[in-house]
Design a protein around this motif. Sequence first.
Motif, PDB file in Angstrom:
ATOM      1  N   HIS A  75      -1.684   7.708   5.387  1.00 53.45           N
ATOM      2  CA  HIS A  75      -1.582   7.320   3.970  1.00 53.45           C
ATOM      3  C   HIS A  75      -2.661   7.986   3.134  1.00 53.45           C
ATOM      4  O   HIS A  75      -3.063   7.453   2.093  1.00 53.45           O
ATOM      5  CB  HIS A  75      -1.708   5.796   3.834  1.00 53.45           C
ATOM      6  N   ARG A  77      -2.903  10.631   1.116  1.00 51.61           N
ATOM      7  CA  ARG A  77      -2.614  10.979  -0.280  1.00 51.61           C
ATOM      8  C   ARG A  77      -2.550   9.730  -1.154  1.00 51.61           C
ATOM      9  O   ARG A  77      -3.100   9.707  -2.265  1.00 51.61           O
ATOM     10  CB  ARG A  77      -1.311  11.754  -0.363  1.00 51.61           C
ATOM     11  N   THR A  78      -1.900   8.678  -0.661  1.00 51.09           N
ATOM     12  CA  THR A  78      -1.788   7.430  -1.420  1.00 51.09           C
ATOM     13  C   THR A  78      -3.156   6.809  -1.654  1.00 51.09           C
ATOM     14  O   THR A  78      -3.474   6.349  -2.760  1.00 51.09           O
ATOM     15  CB  THR A  78      -0.888   6.427  -0.664  1.00 51.09           C
ATOM     16  N   VAL A  79      -3.977   6.804  -0.606  1.00 52.46           N
ATOM     17  CA  VAL A  79      -5.313   6.228  -0.700  1.00 52.46           C
ATOM     18  C   VAL A  79      -6.166   7.006  -1.699  1.00 52.46           C
ATOM     19  O   VAL A  79      -6.841   6.419  -2.553  1.00 52.46           O
ATOM     20  CB  VAL A  79      -5.985   6.205   0.687  1.00 52.46           C
ATOM     21  N   CYS A  80      -6.128   8.328  -1.612  1.00 53.05           N
ATOM     22  CA  CYS A  80      -6.919   9.161  -2.536  1.00 53.05           C
ATOM     23  C   CYS A  80      -6.494   8.952  -3.987  1.00 53.05           C
ATOM     24  O   CYS A  80      -7.331   8.877  -4.894  1.00 53.05           O
ATOM     25  CB  CYS A  80      -6.791  10.633  -2.167  1.00 53.05           C
ATOM     26  N   LYS A  81      -5.182   8.859  -4.205  1.00 51.88           N
ATOM     27  CA  LYS A  81      -4.666   8.690  -5.556  1.00 51.88           C
ATOM     28  C   LYS A  81      -5.129   7.369  -6.158  1.00 51.88           C
ATOM     29  O   LYS A  81      -5.439   7.289  -7.361  1.00 51.88           O
ATOM     30  CB  LYS A  81      -3.135   8.752  -5.539  1.00 51.88           C
ATOM     31  N   ARG A  82      -5.203   6.340  -5.333  1.00 54.54           N
ATOM     32  CA  ARG A  82      -5.577   5.028  -5.845  1.00 54.54           C
ATOM     33  C   ARG A  82      -7.097   4.857  -5.966  1.00 54.54           C
ATOM     34  O   ARG A  82      -7.575   4.143  -6.860  1.00 54.54           O
ATOM     35  CB  ARG A  82      -5.019   3.935  -4.924  1.00 54.54           C
ATOM     36  N   LEU A 171      -4.325  -3.812   0.406  1.00 59.67           N
ATOM     37  CA  LEU A 171      -3.770  -2.711   1.195  1.00 59.67           C
ATOM     38  C   LEU A 171      -3.311  -3.212   2.554  1.00 59.67           C
ATOM     39  O   LEU A 171      -3.850  -4.194   3.087  1.00 59.67           O
ATOM     40  CB  LEU A 171      -4.832  -1.617   1.392  1.00 59.67           C
ATOM     41  N   GLN A 175      -3.654   1.464   5.626  1.00 59.60           N
ATOM     42  CA  GLN A 175      -4.219   1.950   4.373  1.00 59.60           C
ATOM     43  C   GLN A 175      -5.667   1.489   4.210  1.00 59.60           C
ATOM     44  O   GLN A 175      -6.515   2.248   3.728  1.00 59.60           O
ATOM     45  CB  GLN A 175      -3.379   1.457   3.194  1.00 59.60           C
ATOM     46  N   GLN A 178      -7.964   3.604   6.386  1.00 62.17           N
ATOM     47  CA  GLN A 178      -8.165   4.919   5.777  1.00 62.17           C
ATOM     48  C   GLN A 178      -9.009   4.836   4.509  1.00 62.17           C
ATOM     49  O   GLN A 178      -9.850   5.708   4.260  1.00 62.17           O
ATOM     50  CB  GLN A 178      -6.824   5.576   5.468  1.00 62.17           C
TER      51      GLN A 178
END
Length: 254
Positions: A75, A77-82, A171, A175, A178
């Motif tokens: 996850h 990309r999702t973690v970085c975006k948030r 999360l 998530q 990560q």
Amino acid sequence: MTTFFSLYQTIGWHLTVLVLFAFLLAGTVKGVIGMGLPTIAMGLLGVAMLPTQAAALLLIPSTVTNFWQLAAGGHLRTVCKRLWPLLAMIAIGTGIGSCMLGMGSAHGMGRALGAALFVYALCGLFLPTLKVPPCAETWLGPLCGLITGLITSATGVFVIPAVPYIQGLGLDRNQLVQALGMSFTVSSLTLGVGLFCNGALGEAEMGASLLAVIPALLGMLIGQWLRQRISAPVFKRLFFIGLALLGLHLLNGG
């Protein structure tokens, strides 16, 4: 090869044993509950050596184990975006703190480290998990990141308030693992830059830190084995109790 052992030759065999034990124990804790390596290592090493020296030793083991944790879950990309506002402000806060505050005297920083460990332990023992509403993330994330960065630069510990904030985002388990790994990675790397700029990170410290990866990784393997055989909530409670006692010891002057 001489560079790898020069710092250990300087500090003597008894402190070398403490370093190996600290990273073995810290890695074990991280293997069980997914965090705790820098906190345990800084707390134990801060009792017997200069906090800047302890933070320098922590750099490579923390970064390697955090990348290991960061690589799992799928996850990223999702973690970085948030989390990017939090992560950006951790880096900025650590940079500001390294320039303006830095790691001061051994006595003063030891007490600051003790206070940080004690507060974190009390939060873990008695405070319920925070619930961060989505509407608050835009301002609370950067604020927590800035405060975390400043505390990191002053104590070498990068869990307050970033960890309670991340845990309050709702999360899922993968998530969360990560997200914590990402936060710790940014903190450890920016702390390393700060130590280097302040002249506290040279070849001897880097070599000694690289060797400390071995007990840290061994501890993580032990912790992952233990995680299947013990109650994680009970282990976490014992972890926070031990952290509180260690923090009190440092607050009282070590």
